[in-house]
Design an enzyme around this catalytic site. Sequence first.
Site, mmCIF file in Angstrom:
data_model
loop_
_atom_site.group_PDB
_atom_site.id
_atom_site.type_symbol
_atom_site.label_atom_id
_atom_site.label_comp_id
_atom_site.label_asym_id
_atom_site.label_seq_id
_atom_site.Cartn_x
_atom_site.Cartn_y
_atom_site.Cartn_z
ATOM 1 N N HIS A 1 -6.258 -18.315 3.048
ATOM 2 C CA HIS A 1 -4.836 -18.179 2.766
ATOM 3 C C HIS A 1 -4.016 -17.994 4.042
ATOM 4 O O HIS A 1 -2.907 -18.500 4.168
ATOM 5 C CB HIS A 1 -4.626 -16.995 1.821
ATOM 6 C CG HIS A 1 -3.237 -16.896 1.285
ATOM 7 N ND1 HIS A 1 -2.662 -17.907 0.540
ATOM 8 C CD2 HIS A 1 -2.291 -15.923 1.374
ATOM 9 C CE1 HIS A 1 -1.422 -17.549 0.211
ATOM 10 N NE2 HIS A 1 -1.178 -16.358 0.700
ATOM 11 N N SER B 1 3.049 -19.025 0.790
ATOM 12 C CA SER B 1 2.636 -17.992 -0.156
ATOM 13 C C SER B 1 3.830 -17.577 -1.028
ATOM 14 O O SER B 1 4.493 -18.435 -1.607
ATOM 15 C CB SER B 1 2.045 -16.825 0.634
ATOM 16 O OG SER B 1 1.405 -15.922 -0.205
ATOM 17 N N ASP C 1 -8.572 -21.615 1.019
ATOM 18 C CA ASP C 1 -7.721 -20.569 0.420
ATOM 19 C C ASP C 1 -8.187 -20.296 -1.011
ATOM 20 O O ASP C 1 -8.198 -21.192 -1.839
ATOM 21 C CB ASP C 1 -6.266 -21.079 0.427
ATOM 22 C CG ASP C 1 -5.266 -20.025 -0.043
ATOM 23 O OD1 ASP C 1 -5.689 -18.954 -0.529
ATOM 24 O OD2 ASP C 1 -4.059 -20.288 0.091
#
Lengths: 378, 218
Positions: free
Chosen positions: A352, A154, A319
């Site tokens: 995610h 991320s 995601d």
Amino acid sequence: MHERGSVGLVRPEDIDFPGAFALDCGRSLPGFRLRIERYGQLNAQRSNAVLICHALSGDHHAAGYHSESDRKPGWWEACIGPGKPIDTDRFHVVSLNNLGGCSGSSGPCTPGPDGQTAWGPDFPIVTVRDWVRSQDRLREHLGIERWAAVIGGSLGGMQALQWAIDLPERVAHAVAIAAAPRLSTQNIAFNEVARQAILTDPDYCEGHYAREGKRPARGLALARMLGHITYLSDAAMADKFGRELISGAPGYSFEPEFQVESYLRYQGSQFIDKFDALTYLRMTKALDYFDPARDYGGNLVDALKRVEARLLLLAFSRDWRFSPARSEEIVRAALRAGRDVSYACIDSPLGHDDFLVPVPEYTRIFGAYMLRVAEECA
Amino acid sequence: MNQTVSTAPTATLPTGNGLRSDLAVIAEWIAPGTRVLDLGCGDGALLAHLAAARDVRGYGLELDLDNIAACVDRGVNVIQRDLDEGLADFDEGSFDYVVMSQALQVVHAPDRLLREMLRVGRAGIVTFPNFGHWSTRAQLALGGRMPRTRTLPSCWYNTQNIHLCTLRDFEALCAEQQLEILRRAVTDAAHRSRPGLRLWPNLRAEIGMYLLRRARRS
């Protein structure tokens, strides 16, 4: 008592960097402190060090436990430890709390220029580029010529990418997991709602809540709840919580009646005890501003032409915060720039959040890649 | 068209370097120091060999995660990609060679992909199972059943091979697309070349291998 494959008990270290440190915003810090953790032996050639960059709410405590009674390990226990993808039998792992954080590194909660009172809202807004420059000071301090790899998921993956672009000679491999070349408009919109939740909390007190003995807990909890919605896919949420009424029938009230409501409330309430609202505001801003192509006329290909590191990009099929298509944008640009790049999209259960979870296909490909890295730097 | 083929030199197969022999033929056709894109690169054996032996840089495109893991193991650049998505994000002439080994018959639009290969690459290398082999012909003609062979072991209902062709079919497509066949090699299913294969290859070869480029307009 802690499971096999863990680095076990770990101890944070604080490192002070004296001297003015200029930031992208035009201001500078009169020196700064970074809180770090290290796992695994640095080899004699000092060539096996990898840097772990954390995401929005992460910190230096990436693996292991702080005490025998610690119930939860570090945030990336799934991937760091003996025999894990980031194998501490092979690598010297360095992990830190970023500037502006709330876990021991210089940030809104630490003493400001007078050395006494906390910075509070006066702590500057920092960027991913600032973080990379501060992490480079750390690299220098540790006597490491070049990272065997810079790795993150991320926002952490964005730092890995920025490292490879800004300091090409200092990174042999950059691993960016569930990342994006920059935020989408929708990503920024979510961040803005999260910030507004904090900024409009009556207890925010223009950021001086600590001085007032208050805490914008409701705003921060709301921000976290919103975040959690984006960390799971629609399907994963349905799988995990369903939509059955807990009591079996509507209660015609605003008490939590669906499991997902209690989940979000729980996540929100847990977060306010371990995180700071001023840091949350800064982390979301760092995300919004991240755009390495901006320094190259908006051209990501030109930005990536600077990269010498080999790149590994991993994405997760479910995601939607930073979808596989976003990682593929980076892959396409890397191909056009003629860089060494590998990419895989993992069929994943959650969304995610999968980058934090030991999904077998994920850890297998990640592990295979890191094994190559280890062989190169051994 | 047949003339083009007959003038193309037929390769003799190298042996004994540990590489599957059709890949060894392909490797022989690739000049050192070039850039290669390998479509459906499998476990990355060809690219790893080319990198080590010929200083070739490149990327493999592959869909299967097991194969991707194998490529990563070998240190081969591999991009997960469905070949049916085409090659639109690769620039024209960005590779010296685009290779597609044993994947022509599984893609949805082989003609389009072939055109794409020779847009992106200055040369293309294609290998595929020859559906014109005598045993497939015999199974259909005499047995009245869809053929199952060493190179095409699946049943008609579960095969991934949806666009099978013969050597002649492929050569006709090349002519139609104005692709010049620079070299051709034919082998049996074990990728061995026997002298007999050169006679009536469309009947006797189990695998065809072609080196192509866009025909020069005169």
